[in-house]
Design a protein around this motif. Structure first.
Motif, short mmCIF file in Angstrom:
data_model
loop_
_atom_site.label_atom_id
_atom_site.label_comp_id
_atom_site.label_asym_id
_atom_site.label_seq_id
_atom_site.Cartn_x
_atom_site.Cartn_y
_atom_site.Cartn_z
N TYR A 1 0.85 -1.18 0.00
CA TYR A 1 0.00 0.00 0.00
C TYR A 1 0.89 1.24 0.00
O TYR A 1 1.52 1.57 1.01
N LEU A 2 0.96 1.91 -1.15
CA LEU A 2 1.78 3.12 -1.29
C LEU A 2 0.91 4.33 -0.99
O LEU A 2 -0.03 4.65 -1.73
N HIS A 3 1.22 4.99 0.12
CA HIS A 3 0.36 6.06 0.63
C HIS A 3 1.23 7.19 1.15
O HIS A 3 2.19 6.97 1.88
N SER A 4 0.93 8.42 0.74
CA SER A 4 1.67 9.60 1.18
C SER A 4 3.16 9.48 0.91
O SER A 4 4.00 9.90 1.72
N GLY A 5 3.50 8.86 -0.22
CA GLY A 5 4.89 8.75 -0.64
C GLY A 5 5.70 7.68 0.04
O GLY A 5 6.92 7.60 -0.16
N VAL A 6 5.07 6.82 0.85
CA VAL A 6 5.79 5.73 1.53
C VAL A 6 4.97 4.45 1.45
O VAL A 6 3.76 4.48 1.20
N ILE A 7 5.64 3.33 1.65
CA ILE A 7 4.94 2.06 1.79
C ILE A 7 4.39 1.98 3.20
O ILE A 7 5.15 1.92 4.17
N ASP A 8 3.09 2.01 3.32
CA ASP A 8 2.43 2.03 4.63
C ASP A 8 2.47 0.63 5.24
O ASP A 8 1.91 -0.31 4.68
N PRO A 9 3.14 0.45 6.39
CA PRO A 9 3.22 -0.89 6.98
C PRO A 9 1.88 -1.43 7.46
O PRO A 9 1.69 -2.63 7.57
N PHE A 10 0.92 -0.54 7.73
CA PHE A 10 -0.37 -1.00 8.24
C PHE A 10 -1.29 -1.47 7.11
O PHE A 10 -2.14 -2.32 7.33
N GLY A 11 -1.13 -0.92 5.91
CA GLY A 11 -1.98 -1.34 4.80
C GLY A 11 -1.36 -2.42 3.94
O GLY A 11 -2.02 -2.98 3.06
N SER A 12 -0.09 -2.73 4.17
CA SER A 12 0.63 -3.70 3.34
C SER A 12 0.60 -5.09 3.96
O SER A 12 0.59 -5.23 5.18
N LEU A 13 0.62 -6.08 3.10
CA LEU A 13 0.56 -7.47 3.57
C LEU A 13 1.09 -8.40 2.50
O LEU A 13 0.72 -8.30 1.33
N SER A 14 1.99 -9.29 2.89
CA SER A 14 2.43 -10.38 2.02
C SER A 14 2.03 -11.70 2.67
O SER A 14 2.56 -12.07 3.71
#
Length: 444
Positions: free
Chosen positions: A329-342
């Motif tokens: 999840y790319l949000h506000s110019g960074v990879i958001d750890p809370f929206g990302s999941l593998s």
């Protein structure tokens, strides 16, 4: 005369980039005209474009025009070629750039005599698939440390217009430890196309890269061909040459929009928000090409999926989420750890990676989450404890050292950097990690 050499000029209509042709009422002709075969459109004695059969309805044949319908009249003739769309496949395609018709658009040598492979083939038999167990290193800490990219994984980058997802995708293409990188650009403006081309060339990785590009000014129908061209060639590199292939696609929402546009031209009944009812099946057919082949190589797919208005319930990201194995999840110019999941990271963490990987990953995210809570308390003027102050420092440094998209660190150095950040912000006894790991990795 062979009916495939016969020219048919009974065009009923041209709608958008779709030709509707009425065939003679002859069962022998109907049996030999196959869906997805190619046809040549001829006008004034010369071929003006290729087209692909996309629908058969008794004697009515619908064809997509690759070069667009501009300049084609109802008096044009159609000649069926009795073969499907094919892509050039040989070692000579490495370093080359192709358009959505599969033709080279760079200044390289002619490839017309090189072998070709059929596109749009079936996905691999499940019995020939191997369970994911190997990692693709990207040197991006927010991926390698916190959400590993695993061979054979299909995973999207969810983002919105204006975010630097193309810059991020190019970085992964440059830094990933894949044998072959195949890039598929859909509806790119020229600046984005040039950016990818220049980035790959300046990084010296063009010799392992193949680019398939459909620009915004190119015909929409070619946009639908680009993923199939890229994935068919990727499959051949993986199966025939046992290569670890990484396929990068941007942007699958443009692909879905092209399907919608073609569907409207064919007067198909739309479904959710105007998209066709087979959106899920069409996306899944492409994503399911991701595979780790038994006794051969692998295909890993990383695609950008933009969310109009940031709406994750939009049909394209919504259907994508059911098909793929997580998301970045790319949000506000960074990879958001809370929206990302593998969802496949557990297959490689502490199996292919260092023994402290799992503990460090969980601890860093936990403290970052607590740091974000402390920031909210500070914003609302609540009193902060001494530990809250440490969390504030930690969250700020975490963003700077790990979440910034320009940060590039090999996995082991990133894990060491995690230990150093913990040591800078907390006392050793405050950090909840297995004691044997702290004894081994805590900075002296």
């Amino acid at each position: 005369m062979d009916q495939y050499l016969t020219r048919y000029s009974s065009i009923e209509s041209i709608v958008g980039d779709i030709i509707n042709l009425r065939l003679p009422d002859d069962p022998d002709i109907h049996r030999t005209v196959r869906n997805r075969d190619l046809a040549a459109i001829e006008q004034d004695g010369s071929v003006v474009s290729l087209a692909q059969i996309i629908q058969l309805d008794h004697s009515l044949v619908s064809l997509q025009i690759f070069a667009g319908a501009k300049g084609i009249s109802n008096q044009a003739s159609i000649r069926f070629l009795k073969e499907p769309m094919r892509a050039v496949y040989s070692d000579n395609v490495l370093g080359r750039i192709f358009n959505g018709s599969g033709n080279a658009i760079d200044s390289g040598p002619d490839l017309s005599l090189d072998p070709k492979v059929e596109i749009n083939g079936p996905t691999v038999n499940p019995i020939n698939r191997v369970l994911a167990s190997k990692m693709i290193r990207t040197d991006v800490p927010m991926i390698d440390v916190f959400n590993c990219l695993v061979e054979s994984q299909k995973i999207p980058i969810f983002s919105v217009s204006g975010e630097p997802y193309n810059k991020f995708l190019a970085r992964i293409g440059i830094q990933a430890d894949a044998d072959v990188v195949i890039f598929a650009g859909l509806g790119l403006i020229f600046d984005d196309y040039y950016f990818f081309k220049q980035s790959f060339e300046e990084a010296g990785v063009m010799n392992r890269t193949v680019m398939y590009v459909n620009q915004a000014s190119d015909p929409v129908v070619e946009r639908l061909m680009v993923p199939d061209l890229a994935l068919s060639v990727a499959e051949r590199f993986a199966v025939d040459e046992s290569k670890r292939v990484l396929v990068l696609i941007t942007d699958m929402t443009a692909y879905a929009d092209a399907m919608k546009e073609i569907g409207i031209s064919m007067e198909s009944i739309p479904s959710n928000r105007g998209y066709m009812g087979d959106l899920y099946s069409q996306l899944a057919r492409r994503y399911e090409k991701a595979c780790d082949f038994k006794g051969a190589g692998s295909i890993t797919i990383l695609s950008v999926t933009t969310m109009p208005g940031g709406d994750v319930t939009h049909p394209v990201p919504d259907n994508t989420g059911y098909i793929t194995e997580g998301q970045f999840y790319l949000h506000s110019g960074v990879i958001d750890p809370f929206g990302s999941l593998s969802r496949l990271k557990q297959f490689v963490i502490e199996k292919e990676t260092r023994e402290d990987h799992g503990q460090i990953m969980n601890t860093m995210i936990r403290y970052y989450s607590e740091g974000v809570d402390a920031e909210q308390k500070q914003a609302m003027a609540f009193d902060l404890s001494e530990f809250d102050q440490k969390l504030l420092r930690f969250s700020g440094e975490f963003r700077k050292q790990f979440m910034d998209l320009d940060v590039a660190l090999p996995l082991e150095k990133a894990l060491d950097a995690c230990w150093h950040l913990l040591a800078e912000c907390f006392e050793k006894d405050e950090v909840v990690i297995k004691q044997n790991l702290k004894d081994k990795y805590w900075p002296k």
